[in-house]
Scaffold this motif. Structure first.
Motif, PDB file in Angstrom:
ATOM      1  N   VAL A  29      61.590  18.520   7.064  1.00 27.62           N
ATOM      2  CA  VAL A  29      62.428  19.688   7.233  1.00 27.62           C
ATOM      3  C   VAL A  29      61.536  20.849   7.643  1.00 27.62           C
ATOM      4  O   VAL A  29      60.559  21.149   6.973  1.00 27.62           O
ATOM      5  N   VAL A  30      61.861  21.496   8.749  1.00 26.75           N
ATOM      6  CA  VAL A  30      61.066  22.633   9.214  1.00 26.75           C
ATOM      7  C   VAL A  30      61.741  23.904   8.733  1.00 26.75           C
ATOM      8  O   VAL A  30      62.945  24.091   8.883  1.00 26.75           O
ATOM      9  N   VAL A  31      60.938  24.773   8.121  1.00 28.37           N
ATOM     10  CA  VAL A  31      61.471  26.031   7.604  1.00 28.37           C
ATOM     11  C   VAL A  31      61.138  27.172   8.551  1.00 28.37           C
ATOM     12  O   VAL A  31      60.398  26.997   9.523  1.00 28.37           O
ATOM     13  N   ALA A  32      61.642  28.340   8.238  1.00 29.64           N
ATOM     14  CA  ALA A  32      61.500  29.498   9.117  1.00 29.64           C
ATOM     15  C   ALA A  32      60.041  29.819   9.442  1.00 29.64           C
ATOM     16  O   ALA A  32      59.727  30.243  10.540  1.00 29.64           O
ATOM     17  N   GLY A  33      59.145  29.618   8.508  1.00 23.57           N
ATOM     18  CA  GLY A  33      57.730  29.926   8.739  1.00 23.57           C
ATOM     19  C   GLY A  33      57.058  28.936   9.665  1.00 23.57           C
ATOM     20  O   GLY A  33      55.900  29.097  10.016  1.00 23.57           O
ATOM     21  N   GLY A  34      57.756  27.885  10.070  1.00 17.19           N
ATOM     22  CA  GLY A  34      57.208  26.908  10.990  1.00 17.19           C
ATOM     23  C   GLY A  34      56.512  25.747  10.308  1.00 17.19           C
ATOM     24  O   GLY A  34      56.085  24.813  10.959  1.00 17.19           O
ATOM     25  N   GLU A  35      56.400  25.781   9.000  1.00 17.56           N
ATOM     26  CA  GLU A  35      55.723  24.710   8.283  1.00 17.56           C
ATOM     27  C   GLU A  35      56.755  23.682   7.816  1.00 17.56           C
ATOM     28  O   GLU A  35      57.806  24.038   7.305  1.00 17.56           O
ATOM     29  N   GLU A  36      56.439  22.400   8.007  1.00 16.45           N
ATOM     30  CA  GLU A  36      57.345  21.327   7.583  1.00 16.45           C
ATOM     31  C   GLU A  36      57.308  21.164   6.078  1.00 16.45           C
ATOM     32  O   GLU A  36      56.247  21.232   5.465  1.00 16.45           O
ATOM     33  N   GLU A  37      58.462  20.919   5.503  1.00 12.00           N
ATOM     34  CA  GLU A  37      58.510  20.559   4.090  1.00 12.00           C
ATOM     35  C   GLU A  37      58.076  19.110   3.966  1.00 12.00           C
ATOM     36  O   GLU A  37      58.498  18.262   4.746  1.00 12.00           O
ATOM     37  N   VAL A  38      57.225  18.813   3.014  1.00 15.93           N
ATOM     38  CA  VAL A  38      56.774  17.442   2.781  1.00 15.93           C
ATOM     39  C   VAL A  38      57.835  16.736   1.949  1.00 15.93           C
ATOM     40  O   VAL A  38      58.269  17.245   0.920  1.00 15.93           O
ATOM     41  N   VAL A  39      58.258  15.565   2.419  1.00 15.02           N
ATOM     42  CA  VAL A  39      59.287  14.796   1.716  1.00 15.02           C
ATOM     43  C   VAL A  39      58.654  13.508   1.203  1.00 15.02           C
ATOM     44  O   VAL A  39      58.067  12.747   1.961  1.00 15.02           O
ATOM     45  N   PHE A  40      58.756  13.290  -0.099  1.00 13.04           N
ATOM     46  CA  PHE A  40      58.301  12.064  -0.731  1.00 13.04           C
ATOM     47  C   PHE A  40      59.529  11.209  -1.004  1.00 13.04           C
ATOM     48  O   PHE A  40      60.444  11.644  -1.701  1.00 13.04           O
ATOM     49  N   ASN A  41      59.571   9.992  -0.466  1.00 14.25           N
ATOM     50  CA  ASN A  41      60.712   9.099  -0.691  1.00 14.25           C
ATOM     51  C   ASN A  41      60.744   8.575  -2.116  1.00 14.25           C
ATOM     52  O   ASN A  41      61.809   8.293  -2.647  1.00 14.25           O
ATOM     53  N   ASP A  42      59.582   8.423  -2.737  1.00 18.90           N
ATOM     54  CA  ASP A  42      59.501   7.904  -4.101  1.00 18.90           C
ATOM     55  C   ASP A  42      59.459   9.092  -5.072  1.00 18.90           C
ATOM     56  O   ASP A  42      58.501   9.862  -5.059  1.00 18.90           O
ATOM     57  N   PRO A  43      60.484   9.251  -5.912  1.00 19.17           N
ATOM     58  CA  PRO A  43      60.518  10.403  -6.821  1.00 19.17           C
ATOM     59  C   PRO A  43      59.371  10.412  -7.826  1.00 19.17           C
ATOM     60  O   PRO A  43      58.929  11.482  -8.257  1.00 19.17           O
ATOM     61  N   ILE A  44      58.877   9.244  -8.185  1.00 12.36           N
ATOM     62  CA  ILE A  44      57.758   9.188  -9.130  1.00 12.36           C
ATOM     63  C   ILE A  44      56.486   9.697  -8.461  1.00 12.36           C
ATOM     64  O   ILE A  44      55.721  10.457  -9.060  1.00 12.36           O
ATOM     65  N   LEU A  45      56.265   9.305  -7.214  1.00  6.10           N
ATOM     66  CA  LEU A  45      55.109   9.807  -6.470  1.00  6.10           C
ATOM     67  C   LEU A  45      55.191  11.324  -6.344  1.00  6.10           C
ATOM     68  O   LEU A  45      54.210  12.032  -6.565  1.00  6.10           O
ATOM     69  N   GLU A  46      56.373  11.827  -6.007  1.00  6.98           N
ATOM     70  CA  GLU A  46      56.536  13.283  -5.896  1.00  6.98           C
ATOM     71  C   GLU A  46      56.209  13.976  -7.211  1.00  6.98           C
ATOM     72  O   GLU A  46      55.515  14.991  -7.239  1.00  6.98           O
ATOM     73  N   GLU A  47      56.691  13.418  -8.312  1.00  5.84           N
ATOM     74  CA  GLU A  47      56.415  14.000  -9.628  1.00  5.84           C
ATOM     75  C   GLU A  47      54.921  14.025  -9.923  1.00  5.84           C
ATOM     76  O   GLU A  47      54.389  15.030 -10.389  1.00  5.84           O
ATOM     77  N   ARG A  48      54.225  12.919  -9.629  1.00  6.68           N
ATOM     78  CA  ARG A  48      52.785  12.859  -9.900  1.00  6.68           C
ATOM     79  C   ARG A  48      52.030  13.878  -9.043  1.00  6.68           C
ATOM     80  O   ARG A  48      51.116  14.543  -9.516  1.00  6.68           O
ATOM     81  N   VAL A  49      52.408  13.999  -7.775  1.00  2.00           N
ATOM     82  CA  VAL A  49      51.758  14.972  -6.892  1.00  2.00           C
ATOM     83  C   VAL A  49      52.045  16.385  -7.391  1.00  2.00           C
ATOM     84  O   VAL A  49      51.134  17.212  -7.496  1.00  2.00           O
ATOM     85  N   ARG A  50      53.298  16.675  -7.721  1.00  2.00           N
ATOM     86  CA  ARG A  50      53.658  18.018  -8.201  1.00  2.00           C
ATOM     87  C   ARG A  50      52.840  18.411  -9.424  1.00  2.00           C
ATOM     88  O   ARG A  50      52.334  19.534  -9.516  1.00  2.00           O
ATOM     89  N   ILE A  51      52.736  17.500 -10.374  1.00  2.00           N
ATOM     90  CA  ILE A  51      51.971  17.791 -11.592  1.00  2.00           C
ATOM     91  C   ILE A  51      50.525  18.103 -11.239  1.00  2.00           C
ATOM     92  O   ILE A  51      49.931  19.053 -11.756  1.00  2.00           O
ATOM     93  N   GLN A  52      49.958  17.320 -10.334  1.00  3.28           N
ATOM     94  CA  GLN A  52      48.535  17.466 -10.036  1.00  3.28           C
ATOM     95  C   GLN A  52      48.213  18.655  -9.137  1.00  3.28           C
ATOM     96  O   GLN A  52      47.093  19.153  -9.159  1.00  3.28           O
ATOM     97  N   ILE A  53      49.206  19.124  -8.354  1.00  4.69           N
ATOM     98  CA  ILE A  53      48.941  20.326  -7.547  1.00  4.69           C
ATOM     99  C   ILE A  53      49.433  21.586  -8.252  1.00  4.69           C
ATOM    100  O   ILE A  53      49.207  22.696  -7.780  1.00  4.69           O
ATOM    101  N   GLY A  54      50.134  21.402  -9.366  1.00  2.00           N
ATOM    102  CA  GLY A  54      50.606  22.544 -10.141  1.00  2.00           C
ATOM    103  C   GLY A  54      51.820  23.241  -9.551  1.00  2.00           C
ATOM    104  O   GLY A  54      52.027  24.431  -9.775  1.00  2.00           O
ATOM    105  N   LYS A  55      52.636  22.518  -8.805  1.00  2.00           N
ATOM    106  CA  LYS A  55      53.867  23.087  -8.233  1.00  2.00           C
ATOM    107  C   LYS A  55      55.031  22.217  -8.683  1.00  2.00           C
ATOM    108  O   LYS A  55      55.381  21.239  -8.042  1.00  2.00           O
ATOM    109  N   LEU A  56      55.634  22.600  -9.814  1.00  2.00           N
ATOM    110  CA  LEU A  56      56.664  21.766 -10.419  1.00  2.00           C
ATOM    111  C   LEU A  56      58.045  21.962  -9.805  1.00  2.00           C
ATOM    112  O   LEU A  56      58.928  21.138 -10.012  1.00  2.00           O
ATOM    113  N   GLU A  57      58.253  23.045  -9.070  1.00  2.00           N
ATOM    114  CA  GLU A  57      59.564  23.317  -8.476  1.00  2.00           C
ATOM    115  C   GLU A  57      59.407  23.778  -7.042  1.00  2.00           C
ATOM    116  O   GLU A  57      58.332  24.217  -6.629  1.00  2.00           O
TER     117      GLU A  57
END
Length: 97
Positions: A29-57
């Motif tokens: 998904v491309v947002v107004a700033g021109g940067e694509e939103e990263v989409v993780f198909n596996d919700p568990i992978l997304e959760e692990r990445v979010r925890i480790q980068i410190g961006k929970l929402e």
């Protein structure tokens, strides 16, 4: 030729099933700033990445993944690695199990 017809039919059926059941890649998904939103198909992978980068929402952007070099995600049952292609600094991924 007739004796091979059932085998060829079976192979064609298996290939069709494989194509239908293969996971489709998520569309970025491309947002107004021109940067694509990263989409993780596996919700568990997304959760692990979010925890480790410190961006929970909120959406994850490639800039959020800069400097993310180690993924700890063993034994969580991750089945789809879509999204990791945006982790350009990733040098270690622990994904056992």
């Amino acid at each position: 030729m007739r004796r091979f017809r059932p085998v060829l039919s079976m192979i064609a059926l298996m290939l069709a099933a494989l194509l239908l059941l293969a996971p489709l890649p998520a569309a970025p998904v491309v947002v107004a700033g021109g940067e694509e939103e990263v989409v993780f198909n596996d919700p568990i992978l997304e959760e692990r990445v979010r925890i480790q980068i410190g961006k929970l929402e909120g959406p994850i952007y490639p800039s959020d993944l800069e400097g993310f070099d180690t993924l700890w995600a063993s034994w969580f049952g991750i089945t789809d690695l879509t999204g990791l292609e945006y982790c350009v600094d990733l040098t270690h991924a622990y994904l056992a199990g």
